[in-house]
Design a protein around this motif. Structure first.
Motif, PDB file in Angstrom:
ATOM      1  N   ARG A   1      -6.036  -1.751   0.429  1.00 61.32           N
ATOM      2  CA  ARG A   1      -6.786  -2.638   0.913  1.00 61.32           C
ATOM      3  C   ARG A   1      -8.434  -2.524   0.317  1.00 61.32           C
ATOM      4  NH1 ARG A   1      -4.625  -6.044   3.137  1.00 61.32           N
ATOM      5  NH2 ARG A   1      -3.895  -5.006   5.175  1.00 61.32           N
ATOM      6  N   PHE A   2      -8.786  -1.493   0.134  1.00 62.00           N
ATOM      7  CA  PHE A   2     -10.096  -1.093  -0.868  1.00 62.00           C
ATOM      8  C   PHE A   2      -9.920  -1.802  -1.941  1.00 62.00           C
ATOM      9  CE2 PHE A   2     -12.280   1.192  -3.785  1.00 62.00           C
ATOM     10  CZ  PHE A   2     -13.440   1.273  -3.418  1.00 62.00           C
ATOM     11  N   VAL A   3      -8.826  -1.594  -2.512  1.00 63.67           N
ATOM     12  CA  VAL A   3      -8.845  -2.416  -4.024  1.00 63.67           C
ATOM     13  C   VAL A   3      -8.652  -3.713  -3.944  1.00 63.67           C
ATOM     14  CG1 VAL A   3      -7.078  -2.409  -6.331  1.00 63.67           C
ATOM     15  CG2 VAL A   3      -7.469  -0.302  -4.833  1.00 63.67           C
ATOM     16  N   GLY A   4      -8.222  -4.400  -2.885  1.00 67.71           N
ATOM     17  CA  GLY A   4      -8.152  -5.768  -2.654  1.00 67.71           C
ATOM     18  C   GLY A   4      -9.560  -6.343  -2.312  1.00 67.71           C
ATOM     19  N   TYR A   5     -10.262  -5.559  -1.694  1.00 67.66           N
ATOM     20  CA  TYR A   5     -11.682  -6.021  -1.282  1.00 67.66           C
ATOM     21  C   TYR A   5     -12.448  -5.821  -2.710  1.00 67.66           C
ATOM     22  CZ  TYR A   5     -10.901  -6.114   3.604  1.00 67.66           C
ATOM     23  OH  TYR A   5     -10.358  -6.191   4.948  1.00 67.66           O
ATOM     24  N   LEU A   6     -12.062  -4.813  -3.505  1.00 67.31           N
ATOM     25  CA  LEU A   6     -12.906  -4.478  -4.750  1.00 67.31           C
ATOM     26  C   LEU A   6     -12.416  -5.616  -5.787  1.00 67.31           C
ATOM     27  CD1 LEU A   6     -14.455  -2.375  -6.388  1.00 67.31           C
ATOM     28  CD2 LEU A   6     -12.497  -1.469  -7.231  1.00 67.31           C
ATOM     29  N   GLU A   7     -11.334  -6.002  -5.986  1.00 67.15           N
ATOM     30  CA  GLU A   7     -10.809  -7.040  -6.788  1.00 67.15           C
ATOM     31  C   GLU A   7     -11.717  -8.294  -6.523  1.00 67.15           C
ATOM     32  OE1 GLU A   7      -9.661  -6.495  -9.478  1.00 67.15           O
ATOM     33  OE2 GLU A   7      -8.324  -4.706  -9.115  1.00 67.15           O
TER      34      GLU A   7
ATOM     35  N   ASP B   1      -6.846 -12.716 -13.794  1.00 69.89           N
ATOM     36  CA  ASP B   1      -6.205 -11.359 -13.407  1.00 69.89           C
ATOM     37  C   ASP B   1      -6.534 -10.577 -12.134  1.00 69.89           C
ATOM     38  OD1 ASP B   1      -4.848 -11.536 -15.837  1.00 69.89           O
ATOM     39  OD2 ASP B   1      -6.143 -10.342 -17.093  1.00 69.89           O
ATOM     40  N   GLU B   2      -8.190 -10.699 -12.119  1.00 73.77           N
ATOM     41  CA  GLU B   2      -8.428  -9.977 -10.829  1.00 73.77           C
ATOM     42  C   GLU B   2      -8.022 -10.605  -9.623  1.00 73.77           C
ATOM     43  OE1 GLU B   2      -9.950  -7.468 -11.756  1.00 73.77           O
ATOM     44  OE2 GLU B   2     -11.134  -7.500 -13.505  1.00 73.77           O
ATOM     45  N   ALA B   3      -7.970 -12.067  -9.443  1.00 71.35           N
ATOM     46  CA  ALA B   3      -7.421 -12.593  -8.524  1.00 71.35           C
ATOM     47  C   ALA B   3      -6.117 -12.152  -8.062  1.00 71.35           C
ATOM     48  CB  ALA B   3      -7.583 -14.093  -8.646  1.00 71.35           C
TER      49      ALA B   3
ATOM     50  N   HIS C   1      -4.777  -9.361  -8.773  1.00 67.34           N
ATOM     51  CA  HIS C   1      -4.703  -7.926  -8.461  1.00 67.34           C
ATOM     52  C   HIS C   1      -5.047  -7.978  -6.791  1.00 67.34           C
ATOM     53  CE1 HIS C   1      -4.005  -6.773 -12.512  1.00 67.34           C
ATOM     54  NE2 HIS C   1      -5.352  -6.855 -13.005  1.00 67.34           N
ATOM     55  N   ARG C   2      -6.057  -8.830  -6.506  1.00 75.57           N
ATOM     56  CA  ARG C   2      -6.496  -9.014  -5.270  1.00 75.57           C
ATOM     57  C   ARG C   2      -5.193  -9.312  -4.306  1.00 75.57           C
ATOM     58  NH1 ARG C   2     -10.306 -13.904  -4.305  1.00 75.57           N
ATOM     59  NH2 ARG C   2      -8.202 -14.893  -5.195  1.00 75.57           N
ATOM     60  N   GLU C   3      -4.562 -10.245  -4.698  1.00 78.37           N
ATOM     61  CA  GLU C   3      -3.323 -10.512  -3.997  1.00 78.37           C
ATOM     62  C   GLU C   3      -2.404  -9.488  -3.769  1.00 78.37           C
ATOM     63  OE1 GLU C   3       0.357 -13.695  -4.342  1.00 78.37           O
ATOM     64  OE2 GLU C   3      -1.347 -14.134  -5.574  1.00 78.37           O
ATOM     65  N   VAL C   4      -1.959  -9.066  -4.968  1.00 80.84           N
ATOM     66  CA  VAL C   4      -1.114  -7.901  -4.914  1.00 80.84           C
ATOM     67  C   VAL C   4      -1.722  -6.647  -4.024  1.00 80.84           C
ATOM     68  CG1 VAL C   4      -0.107  -6.129  -6.230  1.00 80.84           C
ATOM     69  CG2 VAL C   4      -0.122  -8.575  -7.363  1.00 80.84           C
ATOM     70  N   ASN C   5      -2.849  -6.162  -4.151  1.00 80.34           N
ATOM     71  CA  ASN C   5      -3.041  -5.040  -3.216  1.00 80.34           C
ATOM     72  C   ASN C   5      -3.251  -5.381  -1.913  1.00 80.34           C
ATOM     73  OD1 ASN C   5      -3.713  -2.327  -4.979  1.00 80.34           O
ATOM     74  ND2 ASN C   5      -4.328  -4.232  -6.263  1.00 80.34           N
ATOM     75  N   HIS C   6      -3.654  -6.581  -1.584  1.00 80.60           N
ATOM     76  CA  HIS C   6      -3.721  -6.837  -0.051  1.00 80.60           C
ATOM     77  C   HIS C   6      -2.390  -7.085   0.446  1.00 80.60           C
ATOM     78  CE1 HIS C   6      -7.957  -7.378   0.753  1.00 80.60           C
ATOM     79  NE2 HIS C   6      -8.080  -8.240  -0.187  1.00 80.60           N
ATOM     80  N   THR C   7      -1.357  -7.583  -0.376  1.00 81.53           N
ATOM     81  CA  THR C   7      -0.022  -7.754   0.296  1.00 81.53           C
ATOM     82  C   THR C   7       0.425  -6.009   0.301  1.00 81.53           C
ATOM     83  OG1 THR C   7       0.525  -9.749  -1.082  1.00 81.53           O
ATOM     84  CG2 THR C   7       2.206  -8.405  -0.311  1.00 81.53           C
ATOM     85  N   LEU C   8       0.398  -5.327  -0.639  1.00 78.39           N
ATOM     86  CA  LEU C   8       0.971  -4.028  -0.572  1.00 78.39           C
ATOM     87  C   LEU C   8       0.425  -3.067   0.504  1.00 78.39           C
ATOM     88  CD1 LEU C   8       0.900  -2.923  -4.334  1.00 78.39           C
ATOM     89  CD2 LEU C   8       3.086  -3.790  -2.987  1.00 78.39           C
ATOM     90  N   GLY C   9      -1.032  -3.565   1.021  1.00 76.99           N
ATOM     91  CA  GLY C   9      -1.501  -2.975   1.997  1.00 76.99           C
ATOM     92  C   GLY C   9      -1.056  -3.540   3.423  1.00 76.99           C
TER      93      GLY C   9
END
Length: 270
Positions: free
Chosen positions: A157-163, A217-219, A221-229
């Motif tokens: 979730r942190f990485v999602g917000y960071l992205e 790319d950053e967008a 990464h945002r989607e991927v990490n929020h999903t994994l979270g």
């Protein structure tokens, strides 16, 4: 609670990075204060300092997460449900068979490193900035390592917000280009390393095009990490490498089709 912890951690990181890179987003009230207006003015070099600092930190989480999940798989002597399988970025050329085993999280780290290497072709940091990056990376790597052991979900979730912050940064830089505030970038050609990595077509190899690729790319990464979270960190498969039976419905994918900035819920992903 973990989402709030992640969001506030990103806000704190954003505050520290703003101070470190001298960034201050302009506001309407700055027009009445020449000193504030000058301080908030972002030149090409200031943007590159910010982007280099951002990418030097953004490349850490994927490496830490991939390493820990790899070790976890070894300890359990079980497969990792595709979490350490490839997640090819949507705007890369088609991978070869040998590339099909590149780990998802490590691919994210590699992609962020390519952003950094690209920007380093345009700006060379001095000793002071390199020292700051060294210190920031040392603190962040060890802190993220410990946090991922405690709560992988919070870290994703942190990485999602960071992205999301990265998307905002590149969006503002693109707006400055369109507004004519960055004249040196209007006709600047993208470095050869970027042209080769993103396979940028002829006629679309300017600095603005480069930032569009990086922001996309950053967008993702945002989607991927929020999903994994949103997933069960131990049992759920990685939906970005899964094959779904019902292809008529939208599903998580490696491309931008059906992209969800806030990520896919667990029900949608599975």
């Amino acid at each position: 609670m973990s989402d709030n912890v992640a969001l506030n951690a990103v806000r704190f990181a954003r505050f520290c990075m703003d101070k470190a890179t001298g960034y201050r987003h302009p506001s309407e009230s700055d027009g009445n204060n020449p000193k504030l207006a000058e301080k908030s003015k972002m030149t090409e070099s200031k943007w590159l300092v910010r982007m280099i600092f951002l990418e030097s930190i953004a490349a850490v989480p994927g490496m830490v997460g991939g390493m820990l999940r790899h070790l976890h798989s070894l300890r359990r002597m079980k497969r990792d449900n595709g979490w350490v399988r490839t997640s090819r970025l949507f705007n890369r050329s088609t991978p070869t068979d040998s590339e099909s085993q590149i780990e998802t999280l490590l691919e994210e780290a590699f992609n962020e490193r390519m952003h950094l290497l690209t920007f380093l072709k345009l700006y060379s940091p001095g000793l002071f900035m390199r020292t700051m990056i060294l210190g920031a990376q040392g603190v962040f790597f060890n802190g993220f390592f410990v946090c991922y052991l405690i709560s992988p979900r919070t870290c994703h979730r942190f990485v999602g917000y960071l992205e999301e912050e990265a998307v905002i940064t590149y969006t503002r830089a693109l707006a400055d280009i369109d507004a004519g505030k960055l004249p040196l970038w209007k006709n600047l050609e993208a470095p050869d390393i970027a042209v080769a990595y993103w396979d940028m077509p002829e006629g679309h190899r300017k600095m603005k095009d480069l930032l569009l690729y990086v922001r996309a790319d950053e967008a993702k990464h945002r989607e991927v990490n929020h999903t994994l979270g949103n997933l069960d960190q131990k049992e759920d498969p990685n939906p970005f490498v899964s094959v779904f039976e019902d292809e008529a419905k939208p599903h998580p994918s490696k491309r931008l089709e059906n992209a969800k900035p806030v990520g896919w819920t667990r029900e949608e992903a599975l």
